[in-house]
Design an enzyme around this catalytic site. Structure first.
Site, PDB file in Angstrom:
ATOM      1  N   ASN A  11       0.876  -1.175   0.000  1.00 14.82           N
ATOM      2  CA  ASN A  11       0.000   0.000   0.000  1.00 14.82           C
ATOM      3  C   ASN A  11       0.912   1.223   0.000  1.00 14.82           C
ATOM      4  O   ASN A  11       1.537   1.522   1.007  1.00 14.82           O
ATOM      5  CB  ASN A  11      -0.896  -0.025   1.247  1.00 14.82           C
ATOM      6  CG  ASN A  11      -1.689   1.265   1.404  1.00 14.82           C
ATOM      7  OD1 ASN A  11      -1.740   2.083   0.491  1.00 14.82           O
ATOM      8  ND2 ASN A  11      -2.305   1.437   2.566  1.00 14.82           N
ATOM      9  N   TRP A  12       0.983   1.866  -1.132  1.00 14.15           N
ATOM     10  CA  TRP A  12       1.929   2.981  -1.260  1.00 14.15           C
ATOM     11  C   TRP A  12       1.434   4.265  -0.604  1.00 14.15           C
ATOM     12  O   TRP A  12       2.163   5.250  -0.528  1.00 14.15           O
ATOM     13  CB  TRP A  12       2.238   3.228  -2.742  1.00 14.15           C
ATOM     14  CG  TRP A  12       3.122   2.190  -3.352  1.00 14.15           C
ATOM     15  CD1 TRP A  12       3.768   1.163  -2.700  1.00 14.15           C
ATOM     16  CD2 TRP A  12       3.501   2.074  -4.730  1.00 14.15           C
ATOM     17  NE1 TRP A  12       4.508   0.416  -3.584  1.00 14.15           N
ATOM     18  CE2 TRP A  12       4.362   0.956  -4.841  1.00 14.15           C
ATOM     19  CE3 TRP A  12       3.190   2.795  -5.883  1.00 14.15           C
ATOM     20  CZ2 TRP A  12       4.911   0.556  -6.066  1.00 14.15           C
ATOM     21  CZ3 TRP A  12       3.734   2.398  -7.092  1.00 14.15           C
ATOM     22  CH2 TRP A  12       4.590   1.286  -7.181  1.00 14.15           C
ATOM     23  N   LYS A  13       0.182   4.287  -0.191  1.00 18.88           N
ATOM     24  CA  LYS A  13      -0.381   5.487   0.437  1.00 18.88           C
ATOM     25  C   LYS A  13      -0.112   6.701  -0.465  1.00 18.88           C
ATOM     26  O   LYS A  13      -0.126   6.555  -1.684  1.00 18.88           O
ATOM     27  CB  LYS A  13       0.178   5.649   1.857  1.00 18.88           C
ATOM     28  CG  LYS A  13       0.009   4.348   2.669  1.00 18.88           C
ATOM     29  CD  LYS A  13       0.297   4.480   4.126  1.00 18.88           C
ATOM     30  CE  LYS A  13       0.086   3.137   4.810  1.00 18.88           C
ATOM     31  NZ  LYS A  13       0.271   3.194   6.254  1.00 18.88           N
ATOM     32  N   HIS A  97      -9.224   1.508   4.981  1.00 18.63           N
ATOM     33  CA  HIS A  97      -7.929   1.607   5.656  1.00 18.63           C
ATOM     34  C   HIS A  97      -8.075   2.563   6.846  1.00 18.63           C
ATOM     35  O   HIS A  97      -8.821   3.547   6.776  1.00 18.63           O
ATOM     36  CB  HIS A  97      -6.865   2.125   4.680  1.00 18.63           C
ATOM     37  CG  HIS A  97      -5.488   2.045   5.258  1.00 18.63           C
ATOM     38  ND1 HIS A  97      -5.010   2.985   6.139  1.00 18.63           N
ATOM     39  CD2 HIS A  97      -4.517   1.113   5.123  1.00 18.63           C
ATOM     40  CE1 HIS A  97      -3.779   2.636   6.511  1.00 18.63           C
ATOM     41  NE2 HIS A  97      -3.464   1.502   5.910  1.00 18.63           N
ATOM     42  N   GLU A  99      -6.374   4.888   7.910  1.00 24.73           N
ATOM     43  CA  GLU A  99      -6.114   6.308   7.626  1.00 24.73           C
ATOM     44  C   GLU A  99      -7.327   6.963   6.976  1.00 24.73           C
ATOM     45  O   GLU A  99      -7.601   8.141   7.205  1.00 24.73           O
ATOM     46  CB  GLU A  99      -4.856   6.437   6.751  1.00 24.73           C
ATOM     47  CG  GLU A  99      -3.600   6.152   7.584  1.00 24.73           C
ATOM     48  CD  GLU A  99      -2.456   5.511   6.824  1.00 24.73           C
ATOM     49  OE1 GLU A  99      -2.432   5.558   5.581  1.00 24.73           O
ATOM     50  OE2 GLU A  99      -1.567   4.942   7.491  1.00 24.73           O
ATOM     51  N   GLY A 175       3.157   2.151  10.702  1.00 26.40           N
ATOM     52  CA  GLY A 175       4.158   3.208  10.532  1.00 26.40           C
ATOM     53  C   GLY A 175       4.904   3.559  11.806  1.00 26.40           C
ATOM     54  O   GLY A 175       5.581   4.573  11.884  1.00 26.40           O
ATOM     55  N   SER A 215       3.901  -2.197  10.186  1.00 29.03           N
ATOM     56  CA  SER A 215       5.357  -2.297  10.374  1.00 29.03           C
ATOM     57  C   SER A 215       5.944  -3.642   9.940  1.00 29.03           C
ATOM     58  O   SER A 215       6.893  -4.135  10.553  1.00 29.03           O
ATOM     59  CB  SER A 215       5.738  -1.976  11.828  1.00 29.03           C
ATOM     60  OG  SER A 215       5.409  -0.633  12.127  1.00 29.03           O
ATOM     61  N   GLY A 236       3.111  -1.085   4.057  1.00 30.38           N
ATOM     62  CA  GLY A 236       3.251   0.312   3.666  1.00 30.38           C
ATOM     63  C   GLY A 236       4.698   0.635   3.321  1.00 30.38           C
ATOM     64  O   GLY A 236       5.180   0.313   2.231  1.00 30.38           O
ATOM     65  N   GLY A 237       5.404   1.239   4.266  1.00 28.81           N
ATOM     66  CA  GLY A 237       6.751   1.760   4.043  1.00 28.81           C
ATOM     67  C   GLY A 237       7.705   0.805   3.334  1.00 28.81           C
ATOM     68  O   GLY A 237       8.415   1.202   2.401  1.00 28.81           O
TER      69      GLY A 237
HETATM   70  P1  13P Z   1       3.481   0.291   7.431  1.00 26.96           P
HETATM   71  O1  13P Z   1       3.907  -1.027   6.817  1.00 26.96           O
HETATM   72  O2  13P Z   1       4.235   1.460   6.882  1.00 26.96           O
HETATM   73  O3  13P Z   1       3.448   0.215   8.920  1.00 26.96           O
HETATM   74  O4  13P Z   1       1.958   0.530   6.957  1.00 26.96           O
HETATM   75  C1  13P Z   1       1.034  -0.485   7.119  1.00 26.96           C
HETATM   76  C2  13P Z   1      -0.197  -0.115   6.402  1.00 26.96           C
HETATM   77  O5  13P Z   1      -0.941   0.756   6.819  1.00 26.96           O
HETATM   78  C3  13P Z   1      -0.496  -0.813   5.147  1.00 26.96           C
HETATM   79  O6  13P Z   1      -1.788  -0.548   4.719  1.00 26.96           O
END
Ligand code: 13P
Length: 252
Positions: A11-13, A97, A99, A175, A215, A236-237
């Protein structure tokens, strides 16, 4: 029990311009081969603007949107519809999600409308759930997540559920570098599977893929994936750089 194919979804956000997304696609050829060899399904969810480029360039991987409107068309400024995604050949989308729940006020009911809209168009919904640190500390995770699942997946049929993937992402682990232990993740994901069983029966519960997110890194993915109820990761990251994405596939 049917074998559930492992799924690694990035998920590149709000990261990667079109040029950056394009460069990522140029450097994942061997990652795709590795995933194929290892029997892992892989994919990424770029911004809406990069979807077309990534879909064209990264053949053979899942390309998903990070959100979608529940409505077909109309006066919904800033939103993107299912037909718009389908025109690009996009057949997957994340829903709910944390967020989006936090910054865009998406309720379980709104998520339910989105999941229903997606599956009714034959698309795959990756329905996200997960609790805040406060709820975790109070020991109310299971009840919270159960409500997200029961409301978010309300009125779906067993057949619809073939096009649903669940992602459990504890908000306190997103995150933050504070990954849930494999035991915590397995407990909640196992519980989600029992909720799915009570809603849709044993067949659906055994078949549905439930991912862990929060994470996940190349260094911890392996131990998390050893747990029997965890079918992959939403990352994510660590999914942003092609090298790190490759390492996730190698270690999964
Ligand atoms: P991180 O892997 O950066 O913690 O993000 C997780 C996430 O929200 C994936 O949707």
């Amino acid at each position: 029990m049917p074998a559930r194919k492992k799924l690694l979804l990035g998920n590149w956000k709000m990261n990667h311009t079109i040029a950056e997304a394009s460069a990522f696609c140029d450097s994942i050829k061997d990652t795709k081969e590795l995933a194929k060899e290892r029997g892992i399904q892989i994919g990424v969810c770029p911004s809406f603007l990069s979807l077309q480029t990534v879909k064209r360039k990264a053949k053979g991987i899942v390309v998903g949107a990070q959100d979608v409107s529940a409505f077909e068309s109309g006066a919904y400024t800033g939103q993107v519809s299912i037909p718009m995604l389908q025109e690009l050949g996009i057949t997957w989308a994340l829903v709910g999600h944390s967020e989006r729940r936090e910054y865009n006020g998406e309720s379980n009911e709104v998520c339910n409308a989105k999941v229903k809209a997606l599956v009714s168009h034959g698309m795959t919904a990756v329905y996200c759930c997960g609790e805040s640190e406060e709820i975790y500390e109070k020991g109310e995770t299971n009840a919270w997540v159960e409500n997200q699942i029961r409301t978010g997946l309300k009125d779906l049929t067993k057949d619809d559920m073939k096009n649903v993937v669940i992602a459990y992402e504890p908000i306190w682990a997103i995150g933050t570098g504070k990954v849930a232990t494999p035991e915590i993740a397995e407990n909640v994901i196992g519980y989600i599977r029992t909720v799915i069983k009570s809603m849709f029966g044993k067949g659906v519960a055994n078949r549905i893929r439930i991912l862990y997110g929060g994470s996940v890194k190349p260094g911890n993915i392996h131990e998390i994936m050893l747990k029997p109820d965890i079918d992959g990761a939403l990352v994510g990251g660590a999914s942003l750089k092609a090298d790190s994405f490759r390492e996730l596939v190698a270690n999964l």
